[in-house]
Design a protein around this motif. Structure first.
Motif, PDB file in Angstrom:
ATOM      1  N   ALA A  88       0.844  -1.194   0.000  1.00  0.00           N
ATOM      2  CA  ALA A  88       0.000   0.000   0.000  1.00  0.00           C
ATOM      3  C   ALA A  88       0.876   1.239   0.000  1.00  0.00           C
ATOM      4  CB  ALA A  88      -0.902   0.012   1.228  1.00  0.00           C
ATOM      5  N   ALA A  89       0.454   2.244  -0.755  1.00  0.00           N
ATOM      6  CA  ALA A  89       1.136   3.538  -0.781  1.00  0.00           C
ATOM      7  C   ALA A  89       0.059   4.611  -0.802  1.00  0.00           C
ATOM      8  CB  ALA A  89       2.033   3.658  -2.006  1.00  0.00           C
ATOM      9  N   ARG A  90       0.307   5.683  -0.063  1.00  0.00           N
ATOM     10  CA  ARG A  90      -0.685   6.735   0.075  1.00  0.00           C
ATOM     11  C   ARG A  90      -0.044   8.088  -0.174  1.00  0.00           C
ATOM     12  NH1 ARG A  90      -2.299   9.438   4.428  1.00  0.00           N
ATOM     13  NH2 ARG A  90      -0.901   8.241   5.744  1.00  0.00           N
ATOM     14  N   GLU A  91      -0.727   8.918  -0.979  1.00  0.00           N
ATOM     15  CA  GLU A  91      -0.263  10.276  -1.231  1.00  0.00           C
ATOM     16  C   GLU A  91      -0.195  11.033   0.092  1.00  0.00           C
ATOM     17  OE1 GLU A  91      -1.560  14.236  -3.774  1.00  0.00           O
ATOM     18  OE2 GLU A  91      -2.787  12.437  -3.887  1.00  0.00           O
ATOM     19  N   VAL A  92       0.869  11.772   0.309  1.00  0.00           N
ATOM     20  CA  VAL A  92       1.126  12.501   1.541  1.00  0.00           C
ATOM     21  C   VAL A  92       1.109  11.522   2.716  1.00  0.00           C
ATOM     22  CG1 VAL A  92       0.584  14.561   2.894  1.00  0.00           C
ATOM     23  CG2 VAL A  92      -0.134  14.445   0.515  1.00  0.00           C
ATOM     24  N   GLY A  93       1.560  10.323   2.469  1.00  0.00           N
ATOM     25  CA  GLY A  93       1.577   9.303   3.507  1.00  0.00           C
ATOM     26  C   GLY A  93       2.760   8.386   3.315  1.00  0.00           C
ATOM     27  N   GLY A  94       2.624   7.189   3.811  1.00  0.00           N
ATOM     28  CA  GLY A  94       3.718   6.240   3.757  1.00  0.00           C
ATOM     29  C   GLY A  94       3.470   5.115   2.781  1.00  0.00           C
ATOM     30  N   ARG A  95       4.281   4.118   2.943  1.00  0.00           N
ATOM     31  CA  ARG A  95       4.254   2.927   2.098  1.00  0.00           C
ATOM     32  C   ARG A  95       4.482   1.742   3.010  1.00  0.00           C
ATOM     33  NH1 ARG A  95       6.219   5.073  -0.655  1.00  0.00           N
ATOM     34  NH2 ARG A  95       7.265   5.499  -2.277  1.00  0.00           N
ATOM     35  N   GLU A  96       3.805   0.640   2.729  1.00  0.00           N
ATOM     36  CA  GLU A  96       3.990  -0.562   3.544  1.00  0.00           C
ATOM     37  C   GLU A  96       3.779  -1.795   2.686  1.00  0.00           C
ATOM     38  OE1 GLU A  96       3.166  -1.896   8.051  1.00  0.00           O
ATOM     39  OE2 GLU A  96       1.605  -0.701   7.112  1.00  0.00           O
ATOM     40  N   LEU A  97       4.543  -2.832   3.003  1.00  0.00           N
ATOM     41  CA  LEU A  97       4.494  -4.085   2.248  1.00  0.00           C
ATOM     42  C   LEU A  97       4.440  -5.249   3.234  1.00  0.00           C
ATOM     43  CD1 LEU A  97       6.182  -4.979  -0.924  1.00  0.00           C
ATOM     44  CD2 LEU A  97       6.884  -6.348   0.991  1.00  0.00           C
ATOM     45  N   LEU A  98       3.516  -6.181   2.987  1.00  0.00           N
ATOM     46  CA  LEU A  98       3.385  -7.381   3.820  1.00  0.00           C
ATOM     47  C   LEU A  98       3.493  -8.617   2.939  1.00  0.00           C
ATOM     48  CD1 LEU A  98       0.366  -6.337   6.072  1.00  0.00           C
ATOM     49  CD2 LEU A  98       2.786  -6.278   6.656  1.00  0.00           C
ATOM     50  N   ARG A  99       4.077  -9.676   3.488  1.00  0.00           N
ATOM     51  CA  ARG A  99       4.240 -10.947   2.774  1.00  0.00           C
ATOM     52  C   ARG A  99       3.601 -12.064   3.586  1.00  0.00           C
ATOM     53  NH1 ARG A  99       8.018 -10.812  -1.212  1.00  0.00           N
ATOM     54  NH2 ARG A  99       9.226  -8.921  -1.390  1.00  0.00           N
ATOM     55  N   ILE A 100       2.774 -12.867   2.905  1.00  0.00           N
ATOM     56  CA  ILE A 100       2.105 -13.987   3.562  1.00  0.00           C
ATOM     57  C   ILE A 100       2.369 -15.252   2.754  1.00  0.00           C
ATOM     58  CG2 ILE A 100      -0.091 -14.931   4.377  1.00  0.00           C
ATOM     59  CD1 ILE A 100      -1.108 -11.980   4.340  1.00  0.00           C
ATOM     60  N   PRO A 101       3.167 -16.182   3.278  1.00  0.00           N
ATOM     61  CA  PRO A 101       3.435 -17.429   2.551  1.00  0.00           C
ATOM     62  C   PRO A 101       2.204 -18.336   2.544  1.00  0.00           C
ATOM     63  CG  PRO A 101       4.862 -17.210   4.492  1.00  0.00           C
ATOM     64  CD  PRO A 101       3.907 -16.080   4.513  1.00  0.00           C
ATOM     65  N   PHE A 102       2.041 -19.079   1.447  1.00  0.00           N
ATOM     66  CA  PHE A 102       0.964 -20.062   1.364  1.00  0.00           C
ATOM     67  C   PHE A 102       1.360 -21.163   0.395  1.00  0.00           C
ATOM     68  CE2 PHE A 102      -0.025 -17.161  -2.089  1.00  0.00           C
ATOM     69  CZ  PHE A 102      -0.538 -17.965  -3.100  1.00  0.00           C
ATOM     70  N   THR A 103       0.665 -22.283   0.493  1.00  0.00           N
ATOM     71  CA  THR A 103       0.894 -23.418  -0.404  1.00  0.00           C
ATOM     72  C   THR A 103      -0.260 -23.487  -1.384  1.00  0.00           C
ATOM     73  OG1 THR A 103       2.021 -24.618   1.353  1.00  0.00           O
ATOM     74  CG2 THR A 103       1.213 -25.922  -0.489  1.00  0.00           C
ATOM     75  N   TRP A 104       0.073 -23.676  -2.671  1.00  0.00           N
ATOM     76  CA  TRP A 104      -0.948 -23.817  -3.708  1.00  0.00           C
ATOM     77  C   TRP A 104      -0.904 -25.217  -4.283  1.00  0.00           C
ATOM     78  CZ3 TRP A 104      -5.229 -21.611  -4.926  1.00  0.00           C
ATOM     79  CH2 TRP A 104      -5.837 -21.921  -6.128  1.00  0.00           C
ATOM     80  N   PRO A 105      -2.004 -25.912  -4.483  1.00  0.00           N
ATOM     81  CA  PRO A 105      -3.331 -25.465  -4.110  1.00  0.00           C
ATOM     82  C   PRO A 105      -3.508 -25.514  -2.604  1.00  0.00           C
ATOM     83  CG  PRO A 105      -3.447 -27.655  -5.088  1.00  0.00           C
ATOM     84  CD  PRO A 105      -2.020 -27.210  -5.161  1.00  0.00           C
ATOM     85  N   GLY A 106      -4.275 -24.565  -2.106  1.00  0.00           N
ATOM     86  CA  GLY A 106      -4.496 -24.450  -0.668  1.00  0.00           C
ATOM     87  C   GLY A 106      -5.458 -25.499  -0.157  1.00  0.00           C
ATOM     88  N   LYS A 107      -5.359 -25.784   1.101  1.00  0.00           N
ATOM     89  CA  LYS A 107      -6.271 -26.720   1.757  1.00  0.00           C
ATOM     90  C   LYS A 107      -7.322 -25.908   2.505  1.00  0.00           C
ATOM     91  CE  LYS A 107      -2.777 -30.238   2.327  1.00  0.00           C
ATOM     92  NZ  LYS A 107      -1.941 -30.994   3.225  1.00  0.00           N
ATOM     93  N   ALA A 108      -8.564 -26.384   2.471  1.00  0.00           N
ATOM     94  CA  ALA A 108      -9.642 -25.687   3.163  1.00  0.00           C
ATOM     95  C   ALA A 108      -9.255 -25.447   4.618  1.00  0.00           C
ATOM     96  CB  ALA A 108     -10.940 -26.487   3.077  1.00  0.00           C
ATOM     97  N   GLY A 109      -9.449 -24.242   5.067  1.00  0.00           N
ATOM     98  CA  GLY A 109      -9.117 -23.888   6.439  1.00  0.00           C
ATOM     99  C   GLY A 109      -7.690 -23.414   6.620  1.00  0.00           C
ATOM    100  N   ALA A 110      -6.810 -23.680   5.656  1.00  0.00           N
ATOM    101  CA  ALA A 110      -5.416 -23.239   5.762  1.00  0.00           C
ATOM    102  C   ALA A 110      -5.336 -21.761   5.398  1.00  0.00           C
ATOM    103  CB  ALA A 110      -4.525 -24.061   4.836  1.00  0.00           C
ATOM    104  N   GLY A 111      -4.235 -21.138   5.718  1.00  0.00           N
ATOM    105  CA  GLY A 111      -4.037 -19.739   5.372  1.00  0.00           C
ATOM    106  C   GLY A 111      -2.890 -19.148   6.154  1.00  0.00           C
TER     107      GLY A 111
END
Length: 174
Positions: free
Chosen positions: A134-157
């Protein structure tokens, strides 16, 4: 691996039974929940947010971009490059608006977007990372990383928590 079989009775008699393969159904949807925090600042602008999937050795795959696409003459695209990591990974090679990928910026609050198996189906099985920036005018920037396995298993995340421009971001499969 052999698929399981299910016996189906026709006419209620076992003598007319058929063996039909039943494939284990992989989850059909990846849900991403994003919280955009309410910031106490003098000049607030909704953030531009990009979502993409990365796998080591493979090109990044953009799955969603939120930006101000209502500006005249598609002017909102000129600030997309402020979402720097995404812009370098895949944004600069895209044409905007991108059908099925781009949407309007979002106000503070919790937002859920879903990606169908069809949208992600071209991904080979393996380990991936969902990246949200995310980046915002007159604001900051932030980046998040979330690992996952594909194909995903129901309930996983998985989940990650931002500190400034993003709140909690979570991934779940159903």
């Amino acid at each position: 691996m052999q698929p399981a079989t299910r016996t189906i009775l026709i006419g209620g008699t076992l003598s007319a039974a058929l063996a039909v393969p039943v494939l284990a159904a992989a989850p059909a949807t990846m849900d991403v929940t994003v919280t955009i925090p309410q910031l106490k600042v003098a000049e607030y602008h909704k953030p531009y947010v990009a979502f993409w999937v990365e796998k080591a050795g493979a090109p990044a795959k953009t799955v969603a971009v939120w930006y101000d696409h209502d500006m005249k003459a598609n002017e909102g695209t000129k600030w997309l490059r402020d979402v720097r990591q995404w812009w370098r990974a895949s944004g600069r090679s895209m044409t905007f608006p991108a059908n099925g990928i781009t949407g309007a910026t979002r106000a503070p609050g919790t937002h859920k977007i879903s990606f169908s198996r069809a949208q992600l189906g071209a991904l080979a099985a393996g380990e991936y990372v969902l990246v949200v920036e995310a980046a915002r005018e007159v604001g900051g920037r932030e980046l998040l990383r979330i690992p996952f396995t594909w194909p995903g298993k129901a309930g996983a995340g998985g989940r990650a928590a931002g500190k400034t421009e993003l709140g909690t971001v979570s991934v779940a499969f159903r």
